[in-house]
Design a protein around this motif. Sequence first.
Motif, PDB file in Angstrom:
ATOM      1  N   TYR A 198       0.857  -1.180   0.000  1.00 11.55           N
ATOM      2  CA  TYR A 198       0.000   0.000   0.000  1.00 11.55           C
ATOM      3  C   TYR A 198       0.896   1.234   0.000  1.00 11.55           C
ATOM      4  N   PRO A 242       1.023  -5.509   2.800  1.00 10.11           N
ATOM      5  CA  PRO A 242      -0.308  -6.080   3.036  1.00 10.11           C
ATOM      6  C   PRO A 242      -0.328  -7.116   4.147  1.00 10.11           C
ATOM      7  N   LEU A 289      -8.166  -7.752   1.182  1.00  8.20           N
ATOM      8  CA  LEU A 289      -7.521  -6.474   1.470  1.00  8.20           C
ATOM      9  C   LEU A 289      -8.487  -5.307   1.290  1.00  8.20           C
ATOM     10  N   GLY A 299      -2.430  -8.866  -2.277  1.00  3.03           N
ATOM     11  CA  GLY A 299      -2.490  -7.806  -3.262  1.00  3.03           C
ATOM     12  C   GLY A 299      -1.611  -7.965  -4.482  1.00  3.03           C
TER      13      GLY A 299
END
Length: 281
Positions: free
Chosen positions: A40, A94, A106, A216
Motif C-alpha cells: 500500500y 499487506p 484487502l 495484493g
Amino acid sequence: MSKHHKDWIHHAPGTNSNRLERIEAYFAGNAYAMHRHDTYAIGTTLSGVQSFAYRGSERHSLPGGTIVLHPDEAHDGQAGTGDGFHYRMMYVEPALIQQILGGQPLPFVKEGISANPRLHAATLALLQRMDSPMDALEEQDALFDLAHAMHAISGKLAGDSAGSQRFDYLAAERAREYIHTAITDNFTHNITLEELAEHSGRDRWSLSRDFRLLFGTSPYRYLTMRRLDLVKSLLMRGYSLVNAALAAGFTDQSHMTKHFSKTFGLTPLHWLKMHGTNVKR
C-alpha cells in the motif's frame, strides 16, 4: 516552495516492524513514471497539488485528504501546478494489514483519494516525527487504527466476488513465509508455484488466487519485490549495478533495471541520485 526548488526525498528512521517505510519528499515537476509496487502507498499532501494517473483517471490530491493506492495498481506522480508538491507517504506491507484484520480480503479505496476524517487521523498518526523512529507500541496501535479505518471505508475491486469465495489465509501465509525463507537461503533459486503449493498444503491455482486476494499481488511479483529490496540494500552499501543484480538473483543488470523501473518509477541510478549516493556501473 518555488518551482525552482530542488527535488528531494527523506526516509524516516527504520520502524519496529521493518515492513513499514515512511518518507517525506518534494518534487517540482515529474516525480515518478508509471509503476506499481506490492505495498500500500498511503499518505497526505502537505502543500501544492499532487497529481497521478490511477485506474484510468487523473487524480489530484490536495492538503487535507488521504491518498490510498492499492498494492499492484499502476500509478505515476507529478506536480499539478508550477509550485511543485510536498508530501509524506508510507509503504505498508499487506501482510501487516492481514495480521490485524485476521485474513480478510484487502481493504480497497476505489478512488485512490479519501476525505474520510477517521482514515486521515489514522494516517497522520503514522506520519509524524519523520526524523525519529516511533515507539514500538505507538506504531502497533497506529497500524491497528489504520487497518480498521481502511476496512471500514473500503469497497470491493471491480468484478471481485471475494465476499462469496472461500479462501485459505493460513495456506497463503505459509507460501509467503516460504518465499522469504527460500530467498534468504538462496536468492538464485527459481521457486515454482508447485513448490509453493506443496509447502502450503493448497492446490496451486487456488493458492495463486488466494495470494492475490490476501496480499495484493501474485507470488512471482512478491518474489521479485523481495529481490528488489535486496538490490536497494546492496546499492546503498556500494555494490555495482551488475553485482547487485546478480546477487539478488536477476539474470543480468538489464533484467534488474527493467523490474526496478517498473516497480519504483525510477531507474536505479536516479533512485540513488535522489538519496545523494553514487554507484559503480
